[in-house]
Design an enzyme around this catalytic site. Structure first.
Site, PDB file in Angstrom:
ATOM      1  N   ALA A  18       0.950  -1.195  -0.030  1.00 21.83           N
ATOM      2  CA  ALA A  18       0.208  -0.134   0.042  1.00 21.83           C
ATOM      3  C   ALA A  18       0.819   1.226   0.200  1.00 21.83           C
ATOM      4  O   ALA A  18       0.569   2.210   0.596  1.00 21.83           O
ATOM      5  CB  ALA A  18      -0.935  -0.053   1.254  1.00 21.83           C
ATOM      6  N   GLY A  19       2.021   1.259  -0.988  1.00 21.57           N
ATOM      7  CA  GLY A  19       2.602   2.229  -1.110  1.00 21.57           C
ATOM      8  C   GLY A  19       2.017   3.157  -2.378  1.00 21.57           C
ATOM      9  O   GLY A  19       0.966   2.789  -2.787  1.00 21.57           O
ATOM     10  N   ALA A  21       2.918   2.938  -5.575  1.00 20.43           N
ATOM     11  CA  ALA A  21       2.699   2.145  -6.640  1.00 20.43           C
ATOM     12  C   ALA A  21       1.310   1.269  -6.280  1.00 20.43           C
ATOM     13  O   ALA A  21       0.616   1.110  -7.517  1.00 20.43           O
ATOM     14  CB  ALA A  21       4.041   1.256  -6.803  1.00 20.43           C
ATOM     15  N   SER A  47       7.353   5.241   0.233  1.00 21.28           N
ATOM     16  CA  SER A  47       6.574   6.586  -0.487  1.00 21.28           C
ATOM     17  C   SER A  47       6.439   7.643   0.504  1.00 21.28           C
ATOM     18  O   SER A  47       6.811   8.796   0.394  1.00 21.28           O
ATOM     19  CB  SER A  47       5.269   6.006  -0.940  1.00 21.28           C
ATOM     20  OG  SER A  47       5.405   4.926  -1.886  1.00 21.28           O
ATOM     21  N   GLN A  51      11.103  12.990   0.430  1.00 13.01           N
ATOM     22  CA  GLN A  51      11.445  14.300   0.923  1.00 13.01           C
ATOM     23  C   GLN A  51      11.172  15.236  -0.316  1.00 13.01           C
ATOM     24  O   GLN A  51      10.384  16.103  -0.537  1.00 13.01           O
ATOM     25  CB  GLN A  51      12.532  14.289   1.688  1.00 13.01           C
ATOM     26  CG  GLN A  51      12.640  13.721   2.969  1.00 13.01           C
ATOM     27  CD  GLN A  51      14.179  13.624   3.485  1.00 13.01           C
ATOM     28  OE1 GLN A  51      14.955  14.348   2.828  1.00 13.01           O
ATOM     29  NE2 GLN A  51      14.212  13.181   4.734  1.00 13.01           N
ATOM     30  N   GLY A  52      12.330  14.880  -1.330  1.00  9.42           N
ATOM     31  CA  GLY A  52      12.516  16.008  -2.362  1.00  9.42           C
ATOM     32  C   GLY A  52      11.147  15.992  -3.259  1.00  9.42           C
ATOM     33  O   GLY A  52      10.768  17.073  -3.300  1.00  9.42           O
ATOM     34  N   ARG A 270      24.869  10.897  -7.524  1.00 14.21           N
ATOM     35  CA  ARG A 270      24.775  10.035  -6.402  1.00 14.21           C
ATOM     36  C   ARG A 270      25.877   9.159  -5.953  1.00 14.21           C
ATOM     37  O   ARG A 270      26.605   9.183  -4.859  1.00 14.21           O
ATOM     38  CB  ARG A 270      23.626   9.335  -5.998  1.00 14.21           C
ATOM     39  CG  ARG A 270      22.607  10.195  -5.245  1.00 14.21           C
ATOM     40  CD  ARG A 270      21.429   9.311  -5.190  1.00 14.21           C
ATOM     41  NE  ARG A 270      20.299  10.553  -4.838  1.00 14.21           N
ATOM     42  CZ  ARG A 270      19.178  10.314  -4.750  1.00 14.21           C
ATOM     43  NH1 ARG A 270      18.553   8.993  -4.739  1.00 14.21           N
ATOM     44  NH2 ARG A 270      18.203  11.333  -4.549  1.00 14.21           N
ATOM     45  N   GLU A 353       9.416   0.179  -6.732  1.00  5.83           N
ATOM     46  CA  GLU A 353      10.619  -0.343  -6.515  1.00  5.83           C
ATOM     47  C   GLU A 353      10.981  -1.702  -6.606  1.00  5.83           C
ATOM     48  O   GLU A 353      12.178  -2.273  -6.988  1.00  5.83           O
ATOM     49  CB  GLU A 353      11.098   0.297  -4.975  1.00  5.83           C
ATOM     50  CG  GLU A 353      12.442   0.186  -4.773  1.00  5.83           C
ATOM     51  CD  GLU A 353      12.969   0.966  -3.662  1.00  5.83           C
ATOM     52  OE1 GLU A 353      12.389   1.863  -3.131  1.00  5.83           O
ATOM     53  OE2 GLU A 353      13.991   0.654  -3.346  1.00  5.83           O
ATOM     54  N   LEU A 370       9.204   8.049  -7.584  1.00  6.15           N
ATOM     55  CA  LEU A 370       7.830   8.327  -7.440  1.00  6.15           C
ATOM     56  C   LEU A 370       7.181   8.383  -8.672  1.00  6.15           C
ATOM     57  O   LEU A 370       6.193   7.916  -8.783  1.00  6.15           O
ATOM     58  CB  LEU A 370       7.538   9.787  -6.560  1.00  6.15           C
ATOM     59  CG  LEU A 370       7.952   9.561  -4.946  1.00  6.15           C
ATOM     60  CD1 LEU A 370       7.741  11.029  -4.351  1.00  6.15           C
ATOM     61  CD2 LEU A 370       7.275   8.484  -4.412  1.00  6.15           C
TER      62      LEU A 370
HETATM   63  C1  LIG Z   1      13.976   8.295   2.922  1.00  3.73           C
HETATM   64  C2  LIG Z   1      13.508   8.202   1.568  1.00  3.73           C
HETATM   65  C3  LIG Z   1      13.344   9.173   0.717  1.00  3.73           C
HETATM   66  C4  LIG Z   1      12.858   9.252  -0.537  1.00  3.73           C
HETATM   67  N1  LIG Z   1      12.721  10.327  -1.450  1.00  3.73           N
HETATM   68  C5  LIG Z   1      12.548  10.083  -2.621  1.00  3.73           C
HETATM   69  C6  LIG Z   1      12.062  11.506  -3.564  1.00  3.73           C
HETATM   70  O1  LIG Z   1      12.143  12.524  -2.943  1.00  3.73           O
HETATM   71  N2  LIG Z   1      11.612  11.132  -4.734  1.00  3.73           N
HETATM   72  C7  LIG Z   1      11.619  10.061  -5.290  1.00  3.73           C
HETATM   73  O2  LIG Z   1      11.127   9.995  -6.254  1.00  3.73           O
HETATM   74  N3  LIG Z   1      11.898   8.877  -4.519  1.00  3.73           N
HETATM   75  C8  LIG Z   1      12.553   8.971  -3.435  1.00  3.73           C
HETATM   76  N4  LIG Z   1      12.422   7.910  -2.499  1.00  3.73           N
HETATM   77  C9  LIG Z   1      12.268   6.463  -3.319  1.00  3.73           C
HETATM   78  C10 LIG Z   1      10.866   6.395  -3.150  1.00  3.73           C
HETATM   79  O3  LIG Z   1      10.147   6.506  -2.016  1.00  3.73           O
HETATM   80  C11 LIG Z   1      10.466   4.952  -3.501  1.00  3.73           C
HETATM   81  O4  LIG Z   1      11.255   4.188  -4.300  1.00  3.73           O
HETATM   82  C12 LIG Z   1       8.773   4.844  -3.851  1.00  3.73           C
HETATM   83  O5  LIG Z   1       8.207   5.395  -2.882  1.00  3.73           O
HETATM   84  C13 LIG Z   1       8.580   3.194  -3.720  1.00  3.73           C
HETATM   85  O6  LIG Z   1       7.099   3.122  -3.874  1.00  3.73           O
HETATM   86  P1  LIG Z   1       6.602   1.584  -3.729  1.00  3.73           P
HETATM   87  O7  LIG Z   1       5.023   1.826  -3.757  1.00  3.73           O
HETATM   88  O8  LIG Z   1       7.289   0.903  -4.839  1.00  3.73           O
HETATM   89  O9  LIG Z   1       6.951   1.000  -2.278  1.00  3.73           O
HETATM   90  P2  LIG Z   1       6.711   1.462  -0.921  1.00  3.73           P
HETATM   91  O10 LIG Z   1       6.125   2.905  -0.848  1.00  3.73           O
HETATM   92  O11 LIG Z   1       7.890   0.998  -0.052  1.00  3.73           O
HETATM   93  O12 LIG Z   1       5.612   0.481  -0.361  1.00  3.73           O
HETATM   94  C14 LIG Z   1       5.639  -0.863  -0.218  1.00  3.73           C
HETATM   95  C15 LIG Z   1       4.495  -1.443   0.339  1.00  3.73           C
HETATM   96  O13 LIG Z   1       4.469  -3.011   0.195  1.00  3.73           O
HETATM   97  C16 LIG Z   1       4.234  -3.616   1.717  1.00  3.73           C
HETATM   98  N5  LIG Z   1       5.175  -4.765   1.703  1.00  3.73           N
HETATM   99  C17 LIG Z   1       6.461  -5.001   1.795  1.00  3.73           C
HETATM  100  N6  LIG Z   1       6.659  -6.406   1.832  1.00  3.73           N
HETATM  101  C18 LIG Z   1       5.420  -6.919   1.981  1.00  3.73           C
HETATM  102  C19 LIG Z   1       4.800  -8.183   2.287  1.00  3.73           C
HETATM  103  N7  LIG Z   1       5.882  -9.312   2.396  1.00  3.73           N
HETATM  104  N8  LIG Z   1       3.416  -8.430   2.294  1.00  3.73           N
HETATM  105  C20 LIG Z   1       2.638  -7.311   1.845  1.00  3.73           C
HETATM  106  N9  LIG Z   1       3.112  -6.155   1.767  1.00  3.73           N
HETATM  107  C21 LIG Z   1       4.338  -6.015   1.930  1.00  3.73           C
HETATM  108  C22 LIG Z   1       4.923  -2.348   2.525  1.00  3.73           C
HETATM  109  O14 LIG Z   1       4.428  -2.342   3.834  1.00  3.73           O
HETATM  110  C23 LIG Z   1       4.107  -1.167   1.772  1.00  3.73           C
HETATM  111  O15 LIG Z   1       2.740  -0.882   2.194  1.00  3.73           O
HETATM  112  C24 LIG Z   1      12.982   7.824  -1.440  1.00  3.73           C
HETATM  113  C25 LIG Z   1      13.122   6.782  -0.309  1.00  3.73           C
HETATM  114  C26 LIG Z   1      13.509   6.766   0.913  1.00  3.73           C
HETATM  115  C27 LIG Z   1      13.699   5.631   1.796  1.00  3.73           C
END
Ligand SMILES: Cc1cc2nc3c(=O)[nH]c(=O)nc-3n(C[C@H](O)[C@H](O)[C@H](O)COP(=O)(O)OP(=O)(O)OC[C@H]3O[C@@H](n4cnc5c(N)ncnc54)[C@H](O)[C@@H]3O)c2cc1C
Length: 487
Positions: A18-19, A21, A47, A51-52, A270, A353, A370
């Protein structure tokens, strides 16, 4: 919720995570769907920590072509140019999506969307919200929209396995039980929690990558792990490190050694900045980020959330230099997907990710993730809409029983042997430790894939730096399956 009550979800599309994506995928789906995640508040997502902000070519002097050129340059020869073009061209639409979700993106005095500059971007092109709480604000509004959509159902729990007996998905095991389905969108984030020093949620340990590999899916370019140069050094070594965004260097903060001298170009890519810091730390120096005299005003006014994190760690960024070190921040490798988000396992999509789409190549350009999470989440949802559901999903009772533990020594060893500077000896030492565990320990399996990729990539490309293999080899991807590892 146990057993029988889960049968109501049989055949539904299941979204894991629930990020940004996962929620974007759910918002696209035209039929009832289920989101499985440990929490629905943003907790445990990368997610919400962003910050940025999000990169998109919307400035008057910018264009998707310039954004694509910067992305390709950062990716060091391993980006998929068609995917880069598709995503950068869709950047302005992603901004429109955020505005439609009522995300209060920052604006300038003329009422136009305000844009940040970040490292390795040739133009100001980062939209942001809530000062330095962009991810939190974007995710909050996306969650609100998802909660209003009645066809989205929510199940608190974790993914524990994929059921794909004949080479295509037929169900998922969750901590609440088995759900028969032929359609699953994996949006489970990165694997920073495998490392000692990370800015990512510690629960994101790459477990789902191991589960997908066990089910037969292909993993690509696993060795590409990005280390953010400036994480605030924590008093407690096991904790997640607070990030000091690149935007701070974009606003004029500089890197200094303990004697105040500068040693690197702050807005270089980076990996270059991370290696420069790592080299100083290796020589016994301490490294600090100095934001005491920013041209545009006080650090605390620009970066309220980072300031809060600094205060919590006992530092005042307006008046003190901040001790920093690089930390694992983002995984460019992951599940190999095509332009629709399909993995190589029929019935399994991946976005965000956890996926390797070809946008980032060997190194992610800041704030492109993002953007990728938002768009690829939408595209995966749209492709699921176009797929017919399996009318009679199989019911299976027995759960699998792999363990997911990451013990602290493994995290330390990952940092040591698969960190910023890598050698064959170090990688082999790590594999000696992880391979014997990998059959029963999902974290050790994912760690083994990262190490296996690093062992085979005999070059210095993007974020992967082999000290014992200087220079570049012809550009190629490394795809891996479970049977490639000597388990
Ligand atoms: C500190 C920080 C700052 C960042 N700043 C930026 C920025 O400014 N701009 C940018 O573009 N990117 C940034 N990034 C990267 C970006 O935030 C992430 O790459 C992006 O948000 C990933 O989104 P996602 O939905 O794929 O994963 P996430 O947002 O990590 O969501 C993953 C979800 O999957 C769930 N999950 C994990 N494992 C399981 C499982 N086994 N079973 C069920 N659920 C599970 C988690 O609980 C969560 O709900 C940053 C990252 C970090 C750590």
């Amino acid at each position: 919720m146990q057993g029988d009550s889960l049968s109501r979800y049989a055949g539904w599309p299941i979204i894991i995570g629930a990020g940004l994506a996962g929620l974007m995928a759910a918002l696209e789906l035209e039929e009832p769907c289920l989101i499985l995640a440990p929490s629905f508040t943003g907790e445990g997502t990368a997610s919400t920590l962003a910050q940025g902000g999000m990169a998109a070519a919307i400035g008057p002097e910018d264009s998707p072509a310039l954004h694509a050129a910067d992305t390709l340059k950062a990716g060091a020869g391993l980006c998929d140019p068609a995917m880069v073009q598709r995503i950068t061209e869709a950047g302005p639409h992603a901004v429109e999506t955020l505005l439609r979700l009522d995300v209060p993106l920052a604006r300038d005095e003329a009422g136009q969307l305000a844009l940040h500059l970040e490292a390795a971007h040739s133009r100001k092109r980062i939209v942001f919200a809530g000062g330095d709480r962009s991810g939190h604000v974007m995710l909050h509004h996306t969650l609100q929209a998802a909660r209003k959509k009645e066809t989205i159902h929510w199940l608190e729990g974790t993914l524990e396995g994929f059921y794909a007996p004949d080479g295509s998905l037929q169900g998922v095991w969750s901590s609440a039980g088995f759900i028969p389905t032929g359609r699953c969108i994996l949006a489970s984030g990165g694997c920073g929690g495998l490392y000692q020093h990370t800015t990512s949620p510690l629960a994101n340990r790459g477990i789902t990558l191991a589960l997908a590999a066990q089910a037969g899916a292909t993993l690509r370019d696993m060795e590409f792990t990005q280390f953010h140069p400036t994480a605030l050094i924590a008093a407690e070594p096991t904790h997640r490190l607070a990030l000091i965004s690149e935007a701070a260097r974009g606003a004029g903060a500089v890197l200094r050694l303990e004697d105040g001298s500068r040693f690197t170009e702050e807005l270089a890519p980076r990996d270059v900045v991370s290696r420069a810091i790592a080299a100083q730390l290796q020589q016994g120096h301490r490294v600090f980020l100095d934001g005491r005299t920013l041209p545009g005003g006080a650090f605390s006014a620009h970066f309220p959330a980072i300031t809060q994190a600094c205060h919590a760690a006992g530092y005042d960024p307006d008046n003190q230099m901040l001790p920093v070190q690089p930390a694992m921040h983002y995984h460019m490798g992951g599940l190999k997907v095509d332009h629709k988000g399909r993995t190589t396992l029929p019935g399994l999509w991946a976005c965000g990710e956890v996926a390797c789409t070809g946008l980032h190549g060997a190194n992610r350009l800041a704030s492109n993730s993002l953007l990728e999470a938002l768009l690829c989440g939408q595209w995966a949802g749209q492709d699921v809409n176009a797929c017919v559901a399996d009318a009679s999903p199989t019911i299976v009772a027995a759960p699998p029983c792999p363990t997911a533990s990451t013990d602290w020594p493994l995290r330390v060893e990952m940092q040591h042997h698969l960190g910023i500077l890598r050698t064959r000896t170090g990688i082999e030492q790590l594999l000696e430790r992880t391979l014997p565990l990998a059959r029963h320990n999902l974290c050790a399996l994912t760690a083994s894939f990262i190490a296996w990729g690093a062992l085979h990539r005999l070059e210095q490309r993007g974020a992967h730096w082999r000290d014992d293999a200087p220079g570049l080899q012809p550009a190629r991807h490394y795809d891996w399956h479970l049977h490639d590892l000597p388990l």
